[in-house]
Design a protein around this motif. Sequence first.
Motif, short mmCIF file in Angstrom:
data_model
loop_
_atom_site.label_atom_id
_atom_site.label_comp_id
_atom_site.label_asym_id
_atom_site.label_seq_id
_atom_site.Cartn_x
_atom_site.Cartn_y
_atom_site.Cartn_z
N LEU A 10 0.82 -1.22 0.00
CA LEU A 10 0.00 0.00 0.00
C LEU A 10 0.85 1.26 0.00
O LEU A 10 0.32 2.37 -0.17
N GLY A 11 2.15 1.15 0.15
CA GLY A 11 3.02 2.32 0.23
C GLY A 11 3.39 2.93 -1.11
O GLY A 11 3.87 4.07 -1.16
N THR A 12 3.18 2.20 -2.21
CA THR A 12 3.52 2.72 -3.53
C THR A 12 2.38 2.43 -4.51
O THR A 12 1.57 1.51 -4.29
N VAL A 13 2.33 3.17 -5.62
CA VAL A 13 1.32 2.91 -6.64
C VAL A 13 1.56 1.54 -7.28
O VAL A 13 0.62 0.80 -7.57
N LYS A 14 2.83 1.20 -7.49
CA LYS A 14 3.14 -0.11 -8.07
C LYS A 14 2.61 -1.24 -7.18
O LYS A 14 1.98 -2.18 -7.66
N GLY A 15 2.85 -1.12 -5.88
CA GLY A 15 2.35 -2.12 -4.95
C GLY A 15 0.84 -2.12 -4.87
O GLY A 15 0.19 -3.18 -4.79
N PHE A 16 0.26 -0.93 -4.88
CA PHE A 16 -1.19 -0.78 -4.83
C PHE A 16 -1.85 -1.51 -5.99
O PHE A 16 -2.84 -2.24 -5.82
N ARG A 17 -1.29 -1.37 -7.18
CA ARG A 17 -1.84 -2.02 -8.37
C ARG A 17 -1.65 -3.54 -8.31
O ARG A 17 -2.45 -4.30 -8.86
N THR A 18 -0.57 -3.98 -7.67
CA THR A 18 -0.34 -5.42 -7.50
C THR A 18 -1.40 -6.03 -6.58
O THR A 18 -1.87 -7.15 -6.79
N LEU A 19 -1.79 -5.26 -5.56
CA LEU A 19 -2.71 -5.76 -4.53
C LEU A 19 -4.18 -5.60 -4.90
O LEU A 19 -4.98 -6.53 -4.73
N VAL A 20 -4.55 -4.43 -5.40
CA VAL A 20 -5.96 -4.06 -5.50
C VAL A 20 -6.51 -4.33 -6.90
O VAL A 20 -5.93 -3.89 -7.91
N HIS A 21 -7.62 -5.03 -6.96
CA HIS A 21 -8.32 -5.28 -8.22
C HIS A 21 -9.28 -4.14 -8.53
O HIS A 21 -9.34 -3.63 -9.66
N SER A 22 -10.03 -3.70 -7.52
CA SER A 22 -11.03 -2.65 -7.71
C SER A 22 -11.34 -1.99 -6.38
O SER A 22 -11.02 -2.52 -5.31
N ILE A 23 -11.96 -0.84 -6.47
CA ILE A 23 -12.31 -0.06 -5.28
C ILE A 23 -13.83 0.06 -5.22
O ILE A 23 -14.46 0.50 -6.20
N GLY A 24 -14.40 -0.30 -4.09
CA GLY A 24 -15.83 -0.10 -3.88
C GLY A 24 -16.05 1.11 -3.00
O GLY A 24 -15.42 1.24 -1.95
N VAL A 25 -16.93 2.01 -3.42
CA VAL A 25 -17.16 3.24 -2.66
C VAL A 25 -18.66 3.54 -2.64
O VAL A 25 -19.36 3.37 -3.64
N SER A 26 -19.14 3.96 -1.47
CA SER A 26 -20.55 4.35 -1.34
C SER A 26 -20.65 5.51 -0.35
O SER A 26 -19.82 5.65 0.54
N VAL A 27 -21.69 6.31 -0.54
CA VAL A 27 -21.96 7.45 0.35
C VAL A 27 -23.45 7.46 0.67
O VAL A 27 -24.29 7.33 -0.23
N GLU A 28 -23.76 7.62 1.94
CA GLU A 28 -25.15 7.70 2.38
C GLU A 28 -25.40 9.10 2.91
O GLU A 28 -24.69 9.57 3.80
N MET A 29 -26.41 9.78 2.34
CA MET A 29 -26.72 11.16 2.71
C MET A 29 -28.20 11.31 3.02
O MET A 29 -29.03 10.45 2.69
N GLU A 30 -28.53 12.43 3.63
CA GLU A 30 -29.93 12.74 3.94
C GLU A 30 -30.74 12.86 2.66
O GLU A 30 -31.91 12.49 2.61
N HIS A 31 -30.12 13.42 1.62
CA HIS A 31 -30.79 13.59 0.32
C HIS A 31 -30.17 12.59 -0.66
O HIS A 31 -29.15 12.88 -1.30
N PRO A 32 -30.73 11.39 -0.79
CA PRO A 32 -30.09 10.31 -1.54
C PRO A 32 -29.93 10.58 -3.03
O PRO A 32 -29.12 9.91 -3.69
N ALA A 33 -30.68 11.53 -3.59
CA ALA A 33 -30.57 11.79 -5.03
C ALA A 33 -29.38 12.68 -5.37
O ALA A 33 -29.01 12.82 -6.55
N GLU A 34 -28.78 13.30 -4.36
CA GLU A 34 -27.66 14.21 -4.63
C GLU A 34 -26.44 13.44 -5.11
O GLU A 34 -26.18 12.32 -4.68
N LYS A 35 -25.68 14.07 -5.99
CA LYS A 35 -24.51 13.43 -6.57
C LYS A 35 -23.23 13.86 -5.85
O LYS A 35 -23.12 14.98 -5.37
N ILE A 36 -22.29 12.92 -5.79
CA ILE A 36 -20.99 13.17 -5.18
C ILE A 36 -19.93 12.59 -6.11
O ILE A 36 -20.09 11.46 -6.61
#
Length: 577
Positions: free
Chosen positions: A65-91
């Motif tokens: 996780l300390g370098t981009v090269k290592g990060f790409r070796t380790l990580v296949h994809s990133i999952g991200v979610s945000v929960e807000m009071e107004h669910p239709a708003e974009k982030i």
Amino acid sequence: MTGPVAPRDPEKARAHFYIMRGKEICGLKQGDGKAVQFIYESDGRLANSAQIVGNITDSRILELLGTVKGFRTLVHSIGVSVEMEHPAEKIEFVFQMYGKKDLYGGGTNLVATLQGDGMEQRICLSDYEWSLDDDVPGQIRFTFDQPERVGKADVRFYLNDGFTAPEDLTEEKVDLHSEEYYKMVQRSLMNLGNTYRIRKVIEKARAGKEVTLAFIGGSITQGAGAVPIHTECYAYKAYQLFQKRFARNNNVRFIKAGVGGTPSELGMIRFDRDVLREGEQPDLVVIEFAVNDEGDETKGDCYESLVRKVLKLPWRPAVVLLFSVFANDWNLQERLQPVGRQYDLPMVSILDAVTPQFSGKEQKRVITKNQFFYDMFHPTNLGHTIMADCLEYLMEICDTSDHARVDSFRQGMTEEEVLEQCLRGEPAIGNSFEKVKLLDRRDGYEGASMREGGFDATDHELQCVEMDQDLCTTPEFPYNWMYDGTKPDRAFFELTITCRALFLIFKDSGEVDAGTADVLVDGEFRFTADPHVNNWLHCNAVLVFQEKETAAHTVRIQMSGENLDKKFTILGFGYVE
């Protein structure tokens, strides 16, 4: 309404771990009008988040996780979610890689557009053409459509084949009213000390007179990790608790002067400007530098000088020393607490409060590290609440001790006389700089003259902080001298000053157009000031010289030979006559 994009390989259940889980985010308005929450992941922060949030103990994963090269070796994809009071708003979510040559502009940006409905979007790393300048994972940004929107975010890494991760941690809700919580808070009281001045403040507040509480420190005092930063930070919460418990008719005022990434070396110089501004006379000052002073070249002299500077103010304010903590269970209280012992000051240690139960020494854990820390350096909203509760506990104990009286004696002297005797004695570490003053383009000194040379511009791209109760930011050291790289024939600044100690305050920067400057005293080279040592925008104070006697010196700051086309900003000086 558009739904989330399906992952490229939905049929494969990949191992994963979280680096953010249920973390509060809030878009604060920036200079360009955008509303952004920044979360920095460089300098070991990403690996630390994997340890605290993802329960990762595998040293290979943490190293990758300390370098981009290592990060790409380790990580296949990133999952991200945000929960807000107004669910239709974009982030907009961006994970920015920092570049080797161009820190902020040379790296790859991983981008996703989300809705605040809590649905996960997946970013597949193989979809990107990666930059040749990629160096290290740098920062996460959440950009909101409107400022001051609050949400909770999850970010997790799905791993490539061959890597495994532990099961997700389960956490119980923190009970702020439990007996275990109260015992944890009680442990924070490192030293009750001489409570006379605090009791006077409490009595003044109860009498309906105006009382001012001031807080000075680093990024934790600024409010880093608190969402939103101005009302969820420990300083504001402690002020509110004091107002609720002791005051009448909203007679308590609030000064917050925290500046991220800066030690007491800078705090003592800016104290008059940031705390005593416009004739302010705070009744109580909380000093928090226990996690910022590792790089203090005076090893505590600056810290004690600040403490003595405050204690000696004519209106005799109360002083509380607050020792915050990093996620690796570290602070500098062992170095700094002798200062508090010397003057018998109240001291509050967040390290003493929370770390025993982190390690499992307590029968029942009150709070996990993930719940207390936003990142490896800063508390969450809950962490800031605990800090404020620890300060309130100190106030409660002071209130139940004897009330402030003129005839309150100890060893034949009043409590105030005991403190004044301590101040007349030898310091615990040092008092070399308690009379330090700021010199900049606005605040002059009759014992100083200068030749600006090519340092005749003013830098407006400065570190900015949220002061007091404000969400809008205030630039630090706006009355500066900048060399803009266009005057190679005059690439110097010269200061002739009569004093016995001098600090240079210069701007740190991660920009490629920032250059180094050589510092000479009376023609002798002392050091090279490098804006890229810390590599991010903030203020850096460095001791130029310290002598026993006051004398005249000429200080020359000149661009290093290969940096004549670069920029360098002198933010100001701190001097002791």
